[in-house]
Motif scaffolding. Structure first.
Motif, PDB file in Angstrom:
ATOM      1  N   ASP A   1       0.858  -1.177   0.000  1.00 33.67           N
ATOM      2  CA  ASP A   1       0.000   0.000   0.000  1.00 33.67           C
ATOM      3  C   ASP A   1       0.894   1.226   0.000  1.00 33.67           C
ATOM      4  N   SER A   2       0.526   2.233  -0.812  1.00 39.23           N
ATOM      5  CA  SER A   2       1.422   3.381  -0.966  1.00 39.23           C
ATOM      6  C   SER A   2       0.732   4.729  -0.860  1.00 39.23           C
TER       7      SER A   2
ATOM      8  N   ILE B   1      -8.626   4.931  -1.498  1.00 38.81           N
ATOM      9  CA  ILE B   1      -9.385   4.026  -2.358  1.00 38.81           C
ATOM     10  C   ILE B   1      -8.500   2.878  -2.827  1.00 38.81           C
ATOM     11  N   SER B   2      -7.233   3.163  -3.165  1.00 42.73           N
ATOM     12  CA  SER B   2      -6.355   2.073  -3.602  1.00 42.73           C
ATOM     13  C   SER B   2      -6.179   1.055  -2.478  1.00 42.73           C
TER      14      SER B   2
ATOM     15  N   ALA C   1       2.057  -7.899   4.356  1.00 42.49           N
ATOM     16  CA  ALA C   1       1.636  -6.535   4.048  1.00 42.49           C
ATOM     17  C   ALA C   1       2.781  -5.565   4.286  1.00 42.49           C
ATOM     18  N   ARG C   2       2.932  -4.626   3.363  1.00 48.14           N
ATOM     19  CA  ARG C   2       3.980  -3.610   3.466  1.00 48.14           C
ATOM     20  C   ARG C   2       3.364  -2.244   3.210  1.00 48.14           C
ATOM     21  N   ASP C   3       3.506  -1.356   4.164  1.00 49.79           N
ATOM     22  CA  ASP C   3       3.055   0.022   4.006  1.00 49.79           C
ATOM     23  C   ASP C   3       4.248   0.822   3.501  1.00 49.79           C
ATOM     24  N   ALA C   4       4.201   1.199   2.241  1.00 52.15           N
ATOM     25  CA  ALA C   4       5.333   1.897   1.631  1.00 52.15           C
ATOM     26  C   ALA C   4       5.535   3.301   2.181  1.00 52.15           C
ATOM     27  N   THR C   5       4.538   3.848   2.890  1.00 51.95           N
ATOM     28  CA  THR C   5       4.718   5.199   3.428  1.00 51.95           C
ATOM     29  C   THR C   5       5.791   5.246   4.506  1.00 51.95           C
ATOM     30  N   ALA C   6       6.204   4.085   5.013  1.00 55.42           N
ATOM     31  CA  ALA C   6       7.263   4.024   6.026  1.00 55.42           C
ATOM     32  C   ALA C   6       8.649   3.816   5.409  1.00 55.42           C
ATOM     33  N   ILE C   7       8.727   3.753   4.080  1.00 49.23           N
ATOM     34  CA  ILE C   7      10.004   3.498   3.407  1.00 49.23           C
ATOM     35  C   ILE C   7      10.654   4.842   3.056  1.00 49.23           C
TER      36      ILE C   7
END
Length: 190
Positions: free
Chosen positions: A8-9, A17-18, A35-41
């Protein structure tokens, strides 16, 4: 059991919505989900590039630490059979967090290599489902720079089986855009 990597980004969190689409896609296809939350990358920088291009047996402890998250993300990518990517469209392209994930997983010697015949992808084959959402940019249109970019990057690392589920025009008619995407999700093979 099938292994699914969910990325998720969106910076909108649960209002995204995505993200709602990735929820439904993962529910549809099942499997063991990472699950990977890309906002933490974080974004890569010059020190990171220097570490990535230093031969593994010559990296300092600091360089190894700089690449630790990248190593983890690449391991997740390689372990997955199916990858579900939440791709909200911001200003005609991918989100910053999705770009950060891409930069972290595209590493020479890990997910691609250079050969006399040109670059060779090392991460495939995998199945990818992109959950595309946009306020007004139709997926596949001349103004959609997100989908071609993601397909190019994935192809570069050896992944060519890409399906797009699109909720486009959500700022015009959100309910209709989501309903269209949900129909596409129902049609996905589990």
């Amino acid at each position: 059991m099938t292994k699914t990597l969910r990325i998720d980004s969106s910076i909108k969190g649960d209002a995204s919505i995505s993200k709602r689409l990735t929820d439904k896609i993962v529910e549809r296809i099942g499997g063991d989900v990472t699950a990977r939350d890309a906002t933490a990358i974080p974004a890569i920088d010059g020190a990171w590039i220097g570490a990535a291009y230093t031969p593994a047996d010559q990296r300092s402890d600091e360089q190894k630490e700089l690449l630790a998250l990248s190593d983890e993300l690449i391991a997740e990518l390689k372990a997955a059979d199916t990858i579900v990517i939440g791709c909200g469209v911001y200003n005609f392209g991918v989100t910053g967090p999705l770009k950060h994930w891409i930069d972290m997983v595209c590493r020479v010697g890990e997910t691609f290599r250079y050969t006399d015949a040109g670059p060779e992808g090392l991460a495939g084959p995998k199945r990818v489902i992109i959950a595309y959402s946009s306020g007004g940019v139709p997926q596949g249109s001349a103004f959609d720079f997100a989908t071609p970019y993601i397909k190019q990057v994935l192809g570069f690392i050896g992944i060519t089986d890409v399906t797009v589920v699109a909720a486009e025009g959500v700022n015009l008619d959100e309910a209709a855009a989501i309903a269209k995407a949900e129909t596409q999700i129902i049609e996905l093979a589990a």
